[in-house]
Write a protein that holds these residues in place. Structure first.
Motif, PDB file in Angstrom:
ATOM      1  N   ALA A 108      39.225  45.296  30.105  1.00 31.01           N
ATOM      2  CA  ALA A 108      39.173  45.471  31.559  1.00 31.01           C
ATOM      3  C   ALA A 108      38.470  44.335  32.274  1.00 31.01           C
ATOM      4  CB  ALA A 108      38.477  46.800  31.904  1.00 31.01           C
ATOM      5  N   SER A 109      37.672  43.542  31.555  1.00 29.27           N
ATOM      6  CA  SER A 109      36.933  42.457  32.200  1.00 29.27           C
ATOM      7  C   SER A 109      37.716  41.147  32.230  1.00 29.27           C
ATOM      8  CB  SER A 109      35.591  42.238  31.504  1.00 29.27           C
ATOM      9  OG  SER A 109      35.793  41.902  30.136  1.00 29.27           O
ATOM     10  N   GLY A 110      38.873  41.090  31.571  1.00 27.51           N
ATOM     11  CA  GLY A 110      39.695  39.886  31.593  1.00 27.51           C
ATOM     12  C   GLY A 110      40.536  39.805  32.852  1.00 27.51           C
ATOM     13  N   ALA A 111      41.222  38.688  33.036  1.00 26.35           N
ATOM     14  CA  ALA A 111      42.025  38.494  34.246  1.00 26.35           C
ATOM     15  C   ALA A 111      43.093  39.581  34.372  1.00 26.35           C
ATOM     16  CB  ALA A 111      42.662  37.111  34.234  1.00 26.35           C
ATOM     17  N   LEU A 112      43.822  39.854  33.300  1.00 24.37           N
ATOM     18  CA  LEU A 112      44.826  40.907  33.340  1.00 24.37           C
ATOM     19  C   LEU A 112      44.174  42.265  33.533  1.00 24.37           C
ATOM     20  CD1 LEU A 112      47.762  41.892  33.001  1.00 24.37           C
ATOM     21  CD2 LEU A 112      47.323  42.007  30.538  1.00 24.37           C
ATOM     22  N   GLY A 113      43.093  42.523  32.801  1.00 25.64           N
ATOM     23  CA  GLY A 113      42.420  43.815  32.888  1.00 25.64           C
ATOM     24  C   GLY A 113      41.855  44.103  34.260  1.00 25.64           C
ATOM     25  N   ARG A 114      41.289  43.092  34.907  1.00 25.10           N
ATOM     26  CA  ARG A 114      40.732  43.303  36.248  1.00 25.10           C
ATOM     27  C   ARG A 114      41.830  43.689  37.234  1.00 25.10           C
ATOM     28  NH1 ARG A 114      37.981  38.533  34.822  1.00 25.10           N
ATOM     29  NH2 ARG A 114      39.278  37.282  36.220  1.00 25.10           N
TER      30      ARG A 114
ATOM     31  N   ALA B 182      44.503  45.468  26.202  1.00 24.76           N
ATOM     32  CA  ALA B 182      44.654  44.137  26.797  1.00 24.76           C
ATOM     33  C   ALA B 182      43.486  43.243  26.433  1.00 24.76           C
ATOM     34  CB  ALA B 182      44.779  44.250  28.318  1.00 24.76           C
ATOM     35  N   ALA B 183      42.825  43.551  25.331  1.00 19.30           N
ATOM     36  CA  ALA B 183      41.634  42.802  24.930  1.00 19.30           C
ATOM     37  C   ALA B 183      42.014  41.560  24.132  1.00 19.30           C
ATOM     38  CB  ALA B 183      40.711  43.683  24.099  1.00 19.30           C
ATOM     39  N   THR B 184      41.490  40.417  24.548  1.00 17.41           N
ATOM     40  CA  THR B 184      41.615  39.174  23.791  1.00 17.41           C
ATOM     41  C   THR B 184      40.276  38.452  23.872  1.00 17.41           C
ATOM     42  OG1 THR B 184      42.283  37.712  25.607  1.00 17.41           O
ATOM     43  CG2 THR B 184      44.035  38.968  24.511  1.00 17.41           C
TER      44      THR B 184
ATOM     45  N   GLY C 274      42.432  34.259  39.526  1.00 18.36           N
ATOM     46  CA  GLY C 274      41.627  34.562  38.359  1.00 18.36           C
ATOM     47  C   GLY C 274      42.059  33.822  37.120  1.00 18.36           C
ATOM     48  N   VAL C 275      43.117  33.016  37.235  1.00 22.00           N
ATOM     49  CA  VAL C 275      43.578  32.177  36.131  1.00 22.00           C
ATOM     50  C   VAL C 275      43.717  30.740  36.617  1.00 22.00           C
ATOM     51  CG1 VAL C 275      45.391  31.757  34.428  1.00 22.00           C
ATOM     52  CG2 VAL C 275      44.807  34.106  35.057  1.00 22.00           C
ATOM     53  N   THR C 276      44.627  30.522  37.554  1.00 26.11           N
ATOM     54  CA  THR C 276      44.852  29.170  38.070  1.00 26.11           C
ATOM     55  C   THR C 276      43.598  28.595  38.695  1.00 26.11           C
ATOM     56  OG1 THR C 276      47.176  29.707  38.503  1.00 26.11           O
ATOM     57  CG2 THR C 276      46.255  27.797  39.652  1.00 26.11           C
TER      58      THR C 276
ATOM     59  N   ASP D 123      51.481  40.214  38.844  1.00 24.26           N
ATOM     60  CA  ASP D 123      52.774  40.790  38.457  1.00 24.26           C
ATOM     61  C   ASP D 123      52.690  41.375  37.054  1.00 24.26           C
ATOM     62  OD1 ASP D 123      53.924  40.090  40.861  1.00 24.26           O
ATOM     63  OD2 ASP D 123      54.977  38.339  40.074  1.00 24.26           O
ATOM     64  N   ALA D 124      51.977  40.674  36.160  1.00 24.88           N
ATOM     65  CA  ALA D 124      51.797  41.185  34.800  1.00 24.88           C
ATOM     66  C   ALA D 124      51.057  42.520  34.825  1.00 24.88           C
ATOM     67  CB  ALA D 124      51.029  40.165  33.960  1.00 24.88           C
ATOM     68  N   ALA D 125      50.036  42.619  35.664  1.00 20.16           N
ATOM     69  CA  ALA D 125      49.278  43.864  35.768  1.00 20.16           C
ATOM     70  C   ALA D 125      50.141  44.986  36.332  1.00 20.16           C
ATOM     71  CB  ALA D 125      48.052  43.642  36.650  1.00 20.16           C
ATOM     72  N   ARG D 126      51.045  44.641  37.231  1.00 21.58           N
ATOM     73  CA  ARG D 126      51.963  45.653  37.766  1.00 21.58           C
ATOM     74  C   ARG D 126      52.860  46.193  36.663  1.00 21.58           C
ATOM     75  NH1 ARG D 126      56.437  44.338  40.471  1.00 21.58           N
ATOM     76  NH2 ARG D 126      55.579  42.263  40.898  1.00 21.58           N
ATOM     77  N   ALA D 127      53.240  45.332  35.718  1.00 25.83           N
ATOM     78  CA  ALA D 127      54.017  45.792  34.568  1.00 25.83           C
ATOM     79  C   ALA D 127      53.207  46.766  33.718  1.00 25.83           C
ATOM     80  CB  ALA D 127      54.474  44.601  33.736  1.00 25.83           C
ATOM     81  N   VAL D 128      51.903  46.528  33.599  1.00 24.92           N
ATOM     82  CA  VAL D 128      51.036  47.452  32.861  1.00 24.92           C
ATOM     83  C   VAL D 128      51.060  48.830  33.510  1.00 24.92           C
ATOM     84  CG1 VAL D 128      48.654  47.965  32.201  1.00 24.92           C
ATOM     85  CG2 VAL D 128      49.535  45.631  31.953  1.00 24.92           C
ATOM     86  N   VAL D 129      50.933  48.862  34.831  1.00 24.86           N
ATOM     87  CA  VAL D 129      50.956  50.140  35.547  1.00 24.86           C
ATOM     88  C   VAL D 129      52.272  50.867  35.295  1.00 24.86           C
ATOM     89  CG1 VAL D 129      50.846  51.258  37.811  1.00 24.86           C
ATOM     90  CG2 VAL D 129      49.402  49.268  37.333  1.00 24.86           C
ATOM     91  N   LEU D 130      53.389  50.136  35.412  1.00 24.85           N
ATOM     92  CA  LEU D 130      54.699  50.754  35.203  1.00 24.85           C
ATOM     93  C   LEU D 130      54.861  51.254  33.770  1.00 24.85           C
ATOM     94  CD1 LEU D 130      56.837  48.178  37.209  1.00 24.85           C
ATOM     95  CD2 LEU D 130      56.431  50.572  37.835  1.00 24.85           C
TER      96      LEU D 130
END
Length: 314
Positions: A8-14, A63-65, A173-175, A205-212
Motif C-alpha cells: 500500500a505504500s508503493g506508487a501503485l498501492g497508494r 502489490a508488494a515489491t 508518483g513515478v515520473t 490507470d493501473a490502480a483503476r485496473a486493481v479496483v476493477l
C-alpha cells in the motif's frame, strides 16, 4: 468490500488505496512501513498471520515489491522482489485463507513474458506463454518468480485469483519522483532503440485496473494492462525531459550498459502488450492512448502556468 492490500505504500498501492476507498471499499495496508494499517514483514509467515489475526477481509491484493531506481540495473537488486513474489505470495495466500477472503489479485508485469525482443507484434494473454523457462540463470530467477506468483495464486484452492500484467509505470508518483530527478542529474541515459518499443501505463490507470479486478473479472484469468501505443524507452524519457524542462537524456552506446547487465538485457528487449481483453472483460481503458500525452498532461497539472510563474518570480 474489505480489502487487504500488501504494498500500500508503493506508487501503485497508494493510488489503489485512494481509488478503492473512493469506490466505497475499506482498505487495510499490510507491510513493514509505518504508513501501513497492519505491520508485518511479508516474508515472515508467522508475523503476517499475527497481523491479520481475528480480522476478516473479502479480497487480498498483492502489490508488494522492493523495486527501486537501481532495480533495472543489476540482477542482484531484484532478489528482494523475487522473494516477495514467491514466499510473499505464499504468506499472503495463507492470510487470505485465515481472514476468509475469496478474491486474490496479484500485480505482475510484462517482463514475465520473457526478456528479449518479441518483435513488433502485440502480445496477448493467449499467443505468448507467460514465465517461459530460460537458459540464463539470473533471468530465470526473475521470470521464474513472476511465473511462480501467478501459479501460486491460480492454484490456491478456494481463492478467485486474477493477475494484472502491467506495462512500464509512469505518472504521478513515478515520473515526477523517480524519473525526473535522475533526468535533472543526467544520470538516466538512453540507447538507440532500433525500432524496439515497450508498453506503458499510467500508474493511476493501473490502480483503476486493481479496483476493477477486486470487483469483477474472471477468476483464474490474467489481463494485460497497458495503453494502446508502445513506445521506445528513450522516446518516453525525451518527452518527460521536454515536458518538465529537464535536460535531455544522454545517449550512450549499448556496450556502456554491460556493467549493468539487467539494464542491458531490458534495453535490448521489446514487449508490446495487447490490453483488449481487459477492455472487454474488466471494462478498463487507458486515460491516454500513449504515454507521451500522459506525460504532457502530468506536467501541465504540476507545473505552474507561465503567467503564474512570472507572478511567483516577482
Amino acid at each position: 468490500m474489505r480489502v487487504l492490500l500488501a504494498g500500500a505504500s508503493g506508487a501503485l498501492g497508494r493510488s489503489a488505496t485512494r481509488q478503492l476507498t473512493a469506490a466505497g471499499h475499506e482498505v487495510a495496508g499490510l507491510g513493514r512501513g509505518a504508513t501501513n494499517t497492519l505491520r508485518a514483514d511479508l516474508l515472515d509467515a508467522d508475523a503476517v498471520l499475527r497481523a491479520v489475526d481475528g480480522l476478516a477481509f473479502d479480497a487480498v491484493v498483492h502489490a508488494a515489491t522492493a523495486l527501486k531506481g537501481e532495480s533495472m540495473a543489476r540482477h542482484q537488486s531484484m532478489v528482494p522482489t523475487n522473494a516477495l513474489r514467491t514466499r510473499g505470495t505464499e504468506n499472503l495466500i495463507a492470510a487470505a485463507r485465515a481472514t476468509g477472503a475469496r478474491r486474490f489479485v496479484v500485480e505482475s508485469m510484462m517482463f514475465g513474458y520473457g526478456y528479449g525482443d518479441h518483435g513488433t507484434g502485440l502480445i496477448t494473454e493467449e499467443n505468448t506463454p507467460f514465465g517461459p523457462r530460460g537458459t540464463n540463470a539470473w533471468l530465470e530467477r526473475h521470470v521464474g518468480a513472476m511465473r511462480a506468483k501467478e501459479r501460486l495464486a491460480f492454484t490456491a484452492e478456494g481463492l478467485e485469483a486474477i493477475s494484472l500484467r502491467f506495462g512500464f509505470f509512469y505518472g504521478a508518483g513515478v515520473t515526477d519522483t523517480d524519473m525526473l530527478p535522475l533526468l535533472r542529474k543526467r544520470s538516466l541515459p538512453v540507447v538507440a532503440d532500433h525500432g524496439r518499443a515497450f508498453s506503458w501505463v499510467d500508474v493511476d490507470d493501473a490502480a483503476r485496473a486493481v479496483v476493477l479486478a477486486v470487483e469483477s473479472g474472471t477468476a483464474g484469468q490474467a489481463y494485460n494492462i497497458a495503453d494502446r501505443t508502445p513506445l521506445p524507452f528513450g522516446r518516453h524519457l525525451q518527452e518527460v525531459a521536454a515536458a518538465f524542462g529537464a535536460p535531455q537524456p544522454l545517449r550512450v552506446p549499448l556496450w556502456l550498459l554491460k556493467p549493468a547487465p539487467l539494464a542491458h538485457t531490458a534495453m535490448t528487449s521489446q514487449l508490446r502488450l495487447d490490453a483488449s481483453r481487459a477492455e472487454r472483460e474488466l471494462g478498463w481503458s487507458p486515460t491516454h492512448d500513449d504515454s507521451l500525452a500522459g506525460v504532457r498532461a502530468l506536467a501541465s497539472a504540476q507545473l505552474p502556468h507561465p503567467a503564474e510563474a512570472r507572478v511567483r518570480r516577482r
